[in-house]
Enzyme design. Structure first.
Site, short mmCIF file in Angstrom:
data_model
loop_
_atom_site.label_atom_id
_atom_site.label_comp_id
_atom_site.label_asym_id
_atom_site.label_seq_id
_atom_site.Cartn_x
_atom_site.Cartn_y
_atom_site.Cartn_z
N ARG A 16 -14.50 -97.72 114.32
CA ARG A 16 -15.10 -98.83 113.60
C ARG A 16 -14.08 -99.83 113.04
O ARG A 16 -14.42 -100.92 112.62
CB ARG A 16 -16.01 -98.29 112.47
CG ARG A 16 -17.25 -97.59 112.98
CD ARG A 16 -17.93 -96.76 111.90
NE ARG A 16 -17.35 -95.42 111.77
CZ ARG A 16 -17.81 -94.47 110.94
NH1 ARG A 16 -18.83 -94.70 110.16
NH2 ARG A 16 -17.23 -93.28 110.90
N GLY A 156 -22.71 -88.94 103.64
CA GLY A 156 -23.67 -87.84 103.76
C GLY A 156 -24.37 -87.64 102.41
O GLY A 156 -23.77 -87.83 101.36
N LYS A 366 21.01 -116.68 102.90
CA LYS A 366 20.75 -115.55 103.80
C LYS A 366 22.01 -114.73 103.95
O LYS A 366 23.10 -115.30 104.15
CB LYS A 366 20.32 -116.08 105.17
CG LYS A 366 20.00 -115.00 106.18
CD LYS A 366 20.42 -115.32 107.60
CE LYS A 366 21.90 -115.10 107.80
NZ LYS A 366 22.33 -115.21 109.21
N TYR A 381 22.22 -124.73 102.11
CA TYR A 381 22.07 -123.49 102.88
C TYR A 381 23.35 -122.69 102.87
O TYR A 381 24.41 -123.20 103.25
CB TYR A 381 21.68 -123.80 104.33
CG TYR A 381 21.70 -122.55 105.22
CD1 TYR A 381 20.94 -121.44 104.88
CD2 TYR A 381 22.49 -122.49 106.36
CE1 TYR A 381 20.97 -120.29 105.65
CE2 TYR A 381 22.52 -121.34 107.15
CZ TYR A 381 21.75 -120.24 106.78
OH TYR A 381 21.79 -119.10 107.54
#
Ligand code: UD1
Ligand code: CA
Length: 477
Positions: A16, A156, A366, A381
């Site tokens: 499902r 159930g 970075k 940068y």
């Protein structure tokens, strides 16, 4: 001494979900469904209900039943549990049968088997402990967890007689119209007396679908003379089972609220819980304020007295105390105390910003170490660089780290002044206290204290030997 084994059923196809990913690996608050269940199992011994029993009850590592895409699940979950394989997915009763040889190889042999499903991730250790303690106290054959559901659901139904004795669990597929009206549902957590369990499992009837239902054990026990079936009524919220992605989203919402409340009670201000997303493993110090539109994911730690957001994403990062991160993205990065980032900046993997670094707007770092007190306020940068302390990175300066083939390193010494618009063509070193003129294109190492200007940058001044001051060089603009 009582011992119990815990079994998690996780072999189902999860049809499902309509997914190539095994159901139990779908993520909830940043962790696979199955990990949440294992966390709850591991929390049983430290639960409050368990406190007075801890000396007399011993547990084993949980056993997880895998089948569909077993290798992927085992790889993701690792060695925190034992595994059993259910070759063919013939239902929950059949899945439990597949663990018999593993359970029976445990030493000491467990008297009780606690079973839960890998797709009920919100169940708590406290709730599992309650079922276990009730089971032992009542000396029951089966004890299982139920909940009162208000809406029709696919759980159930717990069928009882007029005296309230449990008769069976009726699966929705087979339930009568009257049984479907029953509000008490089966949550999918059971304790079984193991002497009774294994022979009974072998007597499970096979349904026309080819499946063996674990829940049929309840009817078998109820129809045998003198066996005790006990129930514990839990919170419906904890028993939500994930069969499809609508239920996954519902569980995410419940869990998210729980996580946010935990942080708020621990002293974190969350201005707008409705737009704040914090994964289960995140830690946050007190007096930190989280502003709207913020996502904090993975194994992230945030110190105290920080201000995070608005509109900020932080993933897998370590943030110190008194940091300010506004409208920015920080991933796999480390920020020491007092760092400021943003608005609109990006710390990428391997960014390390030491104390009091000020990384202003539209900046990117970075795989670089940036020393304490360094400032880079606008449009810069830094990639694959080591930057010293108290460096000034002027507006628009860039480490040109990629030459088309390789990533090259840039070194900038303490106190250097990188003029606006400087291009640092890596590999290159700028010495301590050196200066570059605005727009310089630096393709050669700059000695400490020197001043370079132009395109390509040439030496303008060298520092005077001895006192560190600079004198006019031979080349002039
Ligand atoms: C099951 C219960 C239901 C209960 C509900 C609670 C049965 C027959 N029904 O229904 O009474 O209200 O959970 O969430 O048990 N699994 C296997 N092997 C299989 C089939 C399933 O390991 O062959 C695993 C699945 O991976 C899953 C768990 O068992 O983690 C439950 O199976 P699922 O098919 O989701 O049962 P439900 O229909 O939700
Ligand atoms: Ca289910």
């Amino acid at each position: 001494m009582n011992t119990y084994a815990t079994v998690v059923l996780a072999a189902g196809k999860g049809t499902r979900m309509r997914s190539t990913l095994p159901k139990v690996l779908h993520s909830l608050a940043g962790e696979p469904l199955l990990s949440h269940v294992l966390n709850a199992i591991e929390a049983i011994p430290s639960s409050a209900v368990f406190a007075s029993h801890i000396a007399s009850i011993r547990s084993h590592h949980p056993i997880v039943v895998l089948g569909h895409q077993a290798a992927e699940v085992e790889k993701a979950i690792g060695e925190r549990c034992l595994y059993a394989i259910q070759e063919e997915q013939l239902g929950t009763g059949h899945a439990l049968m597949a663990t018999q040889h593993v359970v029976e190889s445990l030493n000491p042999l467990p008297q009780v088997v606690l079973v839960c499903y890998g797709d009920t991730p919100l169940v708590s250790g406290e709730m599992l402990a309650r079922v276990l303690v009730e089971h032992l106290a009542r000396q029951a054959t089966i004890t299982f967890l139920t909940a009162q559901a208000t809406l029709p659901s696919d759980f159930g139904r717990v069928v009882r007689d007029a005296d309230g004795r449990v008769l069976e669990i009726a699966e929705v597929k087979h339930a009568t119209k009257e049984q479907k009206q029953i509000n008490e549902v089966n949550s999918g957590v059971y304790c079984f007396n193991s002497n009774w369990l294994w022979p009974a499992l072998h007597n499970l009837p096979r349904h026309s679908s080819g499946e063996y239902y674990l829940t049929d054990l309840v009817r078998i026990a109820a129809s045998s003379w003198g066996l005790e079936i006990a129930t514990v009524i839990g919170k419906l919220e904890e028993t939500i089972g994930i069969n499809d992605r609508v239920q996954l989203a519902a569980a995410e919402q419940l869990l998210r609220r729980r996580i946010l409340e935990r942080h708020m009670y621990a002293g974190v201000t969350i201005i707008d819980p409705a737009t704040t997303y914090i994964d289960a493993k995140v830690t946050i110090g007190f007096d930190t304020v989280i502003l709207p539109g913020t996502m904090i994911t993975g194994k992230t730690s945030i110190g105290m007295s920080c201000c995070i957001g608005p509109g900020t994403t932080i993933d897998q990062s370590a943030i110190g105390d008194r940091c300010f991160i506004r409208n920015s993205v920080v991933e796999e990065a480390t920020l020491e105390d007092g760092v400021r980032v943003g608005p609109f900046s990006h710390c990428r993997p391997g960014a390390y910003l030491a104390h009091n670094v000020d990384m202003g707007n539209f900046a990117e770092v970075k795989n670089s170490y940036v020393g304490a007190g360094t400032q880079m306020h606008h449009f810069s940068y830094l990639g694959d660089a080591t930057v010293g302390e108290h460096v000034n990175i002027g507006a628009g300066s860039i480490t040109c780290n990629f030459d088309g083939e390789r990533k090259n390193h840039t070194d900038i010494g303490d106190g250097a002044f990188i003029g606006s618009g400087t291009m640092l063509i890596a590999p290159v070193k700028v010495g301590a206290h050196a200066q570059t003129g605005a727009g310089a294109v630096v393709n050669k190492d700059v000695p400490p204290g020197a001043v370079v200007v132009g395109v390509p940058a040439r030496l303008l001044r060298m520092p005077q030997a001895g006192d560190g001051s600079v004198k006019e060089g031979s080349e002039k603009e």
